[in-house]
Design an enzyme around this catalytic site. Structure first.
Site, short mmCIF file in Angstrom:
data_model
loop_
_atom_site.label_atom_id
_atom_site.label_comp_id
_atom_site.label_asym_id
_atom_site.label_seq_id
_atom_site.Cartn_x
_atom_site.Cartn_y
_atom_site.Cartn_z
CB THR A 126 -0.93 -0.02 1.24
OG1 THR A 126 -1.69 -1.21 1.20
CG2 THR A 126 -1.86 1.18 1.27
CB THR A 158 0.68 -5.11 9.47
OG1 THR A 158 -0.59 -4.56 9.18
CG2 THR A 158 0.59 -5.92 10.76
CG ASP A 240 -6.05 -15.39 -4.06
OD1 ASP A 240 -6.72 -14.34 -4.09
OD2 ASP A 240 -5.70 -15.99 -5.10
CD GLU A 363 -4.40 -9.72 4.91
OE1 GLU A 363 -4.61 -10.68 4.18
OE2 GLU A 363 -3.66 -9.76 5.90
N GLY A 364 -7.79 -5.73 1.59
CA GLY A 364 -8.85 -5.42 0.63
C GLY A 364 -10.12 -5.11 1.38
N1 COS Z 1 -4.14 -14.69 -8.60
C1 COS Z 1 -3.39 -14.66 -9.72
N2 COS Z 1 -3.38 -13.61 -10.59
C2 COS Z 1 -4.18 -12.57 -10.30
C3 COS Z 1 -5.00 -12.55 -9.14
C4 COS Z 1 -4.96 -13.67 -8.28
N3 COS Z 1 -5.71 -13.71 -7.17
N4 COS Z 1 -5.68 -11.38 -9.12
C5 COS Z 1 -5.31 -10.70 -10.20
N5 COS Z 1 -4.42 -11.41 -10.92
C6 COS Z 1 -3.78 -11.04 -12.18
C7 COS Z 1 -4.82 -10.83 -13.27
O1 COS Z 1 -5.12 -12.05 -13.92
C8 COS Z 1 -4.10 -9.86 -14.20
O2 COS Z 1 -3.20 -10.60 -14.99
P1 COS Z 1 -2.80 -10.16 -16.49
O3 COS Z 1 -1.95 -8.96 -16.37
O4 COS Z 1 -2.05 -11.34 -17.03
O5 COS Z 1 -4.10 -9.89 -17.21
C9 COS Z 1 -3.30 -9.01 -13.24
O6 COS Z 1 -3.16 -9.77 -12.02
C10 COS Z 1 -3.96 -7.69 -12.91
O7 COS Z 1 -5.22 -7.97 -12.31
P2 COS Z 1 -6.48 -7.03 -12.51
O8 COS Z 1 -6.60 -6.65 -13.95
O9 COS Z 1 -7.67 -7.69 -11.89
O10 COS Z 1 -6.02 -5.74 -11.69
P3 COS Z 1 -6.88 -4.47 -11.28
O11 COS Z 1 -5.88 -3.40 -11.11
O12 COS Z 1 -8.03 -4.26 -12.18
O13 COS Z 1 -7.58 -4.85 -9.89
C11 COS Z 1 -7.69 -5.41 -7.57
C12 COS Z 1 -6.97 -5.50 -8.92
C13 COS Z 1 -8.60 -4.23 -7.37
C14 COS Z 1 -8.47 -6.69 -7.38
C15 COS Z 1 -6.48 -5.35 -6.65
O14 COS Z 1 -5.81 -4.11 -6.86
C16 COS Z 1 -6.79 -5.49 -5.19
O15 COS Z 1 -6.98 -6.61 -4.70
N6 COS Z 1 -6.81 -4.36 -4.48
C17 COS Z 1 -6.88 -4.37 -3.04
C18 COS Z 1 -5.48 -4.43 -2.52
C19 COS Z 1 -5.43 -4.89 -1.10
O16 COS Z 1 -6.01 -5.90 -0.74
N7 COS Z 1 -4.71 -4.12 -0.30
C20 COS Z 1 -4.48 -4.45 1.05
C21 COS Z 1 -3.00 -4.43 1.25
S1 COS Z 1 -2.42 -5.57 2.35
S2 COS Z 1 -3.23 -5.12 4.04
#
Ligand code: COS
Length: 385
Positions: A126, A158, A240, A363-364
């Site tokens: 982040t 964290t 995940d 974590e999202g």
């Molecule tokens: N496993 C494997 N690959 C993944 C994946 C997963 N769980 N999630 C995404 N990807 C891959 C996608 O397939 C895509 O691959 P390609 O480049 O080959 O097409 C790539 O990663 C980008 O994914 P996506 O297009 O979905 O990205 P976006 O920017 O649209 O969205 C979100 C991603 C919003 C889902 C992501 O930014 C997210 O989870 N944000 C929250 C972050 C978070 O949890 N922060 C907390 C920090 S830790 S406390």
């Protein structure tokens, strides 16, 4: 065949975590929460007891538990205090990407070194303007010779102030978006890393959360985890697992809130009888217990999927949403049942309600996790059965 019974070894793991939680965490949980104390002594003891690096393989200094076993232990520890237990279990998320993308040599070197100490790691994704939209990060990794120079900053990290090993995400080419992001294992001792603000939080108060700055931090090629540009995927795959972990954390919080409420309902007498005799309270307790049972079932399923190498992005995101919303509802109802005595500072359920809130955010956010599940369902709506 579905079997919810634990092996003798698994029972031993849960029992160890319960005893550790009751003996070492419970006596200080409220005090550490009040003062925002980093649980240094508890971490040293958790390290010795084998509760810190639970799902890291034995050859790298961990306890070698499966994901499912790690989540069982997580629920047991988080029952006592999620802030302290989150720091105990931080390596599960922080080392996830290194375990997934690192070579054997890298895991031996970086993770093997880290597990010698109780300071553990941190997950540096982040940034101030890149929270939910994690892919637009500004921290850069510029090639220099055979290695890289890191510049930028991270926030809300964290264990950021104390971690020995940083799992850092930085972009090698911003024009490539998420495909320009790489993952690096960066030992804390590398020159150029400084700690900024330490956050003062509503809940999870004994959990250290810090801002980190990277000023010309030079690392070698051997610090790159996986391929250049593979970092975002590694972060998402680690999340995940992390989201399944938050499901177990939330279950621990909710179960404690249920137990506190049930105990109070049995002993609090009004209108000449324990308030638990009244259907108004019984219905609340029945619903609270249902949410705890369902949350636990969800982390057991996702843990099983991870242990069997079945992709579980949508299941982990859905489980995290359900269990964290459940924890918020159960802890709010616990404060309602304990009423005046539950609302006061120093009441266990008051702390649990503040703690539960973060599970819907980190974590999202639950909005992002619903989006993760929703998007995945558009391309693949198949389930396990
Ligand atoms: N496993 C494997 N690959 C993944 C994946 C997963 N769980 N999630 C995404 N990807 C891959 C996608 O397939 C895509 O691959 P390609 O480049 O080959 O097409 C790539 O990663 C980008 O994914 P996506 O297009 O979905 O990205 P976006 O920017 O649209 O969205 C979100 C991603 C919003 C889902 C992501 O930014 C997210 O989870 N944000 C929250 C972050 C978070 O949890 N922060 C907390 C920090 S830790 S406390």
């Amino acid at each position: 065949m579905i079997d919810f019974s634990l092996t003798e070894e698994q029972k031993g793991m849960v029992d160890l975590a319960r005893r550790f939680g009751k003996d070492r965490i419970r006596p200080v949980a409220l005090e550490y929460d009040r003062d925002g104390t980093y649980p240094e002594e508890i971490l040293k003891e958790a390290h010795k007891a084998g509760l810190m690096y639970t799902n890291i393989p034995r050859e790298y200094g961990g306890s070698g538990m499966s994901h499912l076993e790690h989540y069982l232990v997580t629920e047991a520890l988080n029952y006592e205090c999620c802030a302290i237990s989150q720091v105990i279990g931080i390596s599960h998320l922080s080392m996830g990407a290194i375990q997934l993308g690192g070579t054997e040599d890298q895991q031996k070197k970086f993770i093997g070194d880290m597990t010698k100490s109780y300071r553990s790691g941190c997950f540096c994704l982040t940034e101030p303007h890149a929270g939910s939209d994690a892919g637009i990060m500004n921290t850069t990794a510029s090639r220099k010779g055979d290695g890289y120079v890191i510049n930028g900053s991270k926030c809300y990290i964290t264990n950021g102030q104390y971690a020995d090993l940083l799992c850092l995400f930085a972009t090698v080419d911003k024009s490539k978006g998420t495909r320009g992001i790489s993952c690096f294992a960066v030992p804390r001792s590398t020159p150029g890393i400084t700690v900024g603000r330490i956050e003062d939080k509503m809940g999870h108060r004994a959990m250290n959360v810090a801002e980190l700055f990277f000023d010309n931090v030079e690392i070698g090629r051997e610090n790159l985890i996986g391929e250049e540009g593979q970092g975002f995927k590694l972060a998402m795959m680690a999340l995940d697992r992390g989201r399944a972990n938050i499901t177990a954390v939330s279950t621990g919080i909710a179960r404690r809130a249920f137990d506190e409420s049930a105990a109070y309902a049995r002993e609090r007498v009004q209108f000449g009888q324990p308030i638990g005799n009244f259907q108004a309270i019984q219905f609340m307790l029945a619903d609270m217990n249902t949410l705890v049972m369902a949350s636990r079932a969800l982390y057991l399923q996702v843990g099983w999927m991870l242990d069997n190498d079945i992709r579980c992005s949508k299941e982990a995101a859905s489980a995290k949403c359900f269990a964290s919303d459940a924890a918020m509802k159960v802890t709010t109802d616990a404060v309602q049942i304990l009423a005046g005595s539950g609302y006061m500072k120093g009441a266990v359920v008051e702390k649990l309600m503040r703690d539960a809130k973060l599970t819907q955010i980190f974590e999202g956010t639950n909005q992002i996790n619903r989006m993760v599940a929703g998007r995945a369902l558009m391309s693949d709506s198949s389930g396990l059965f």
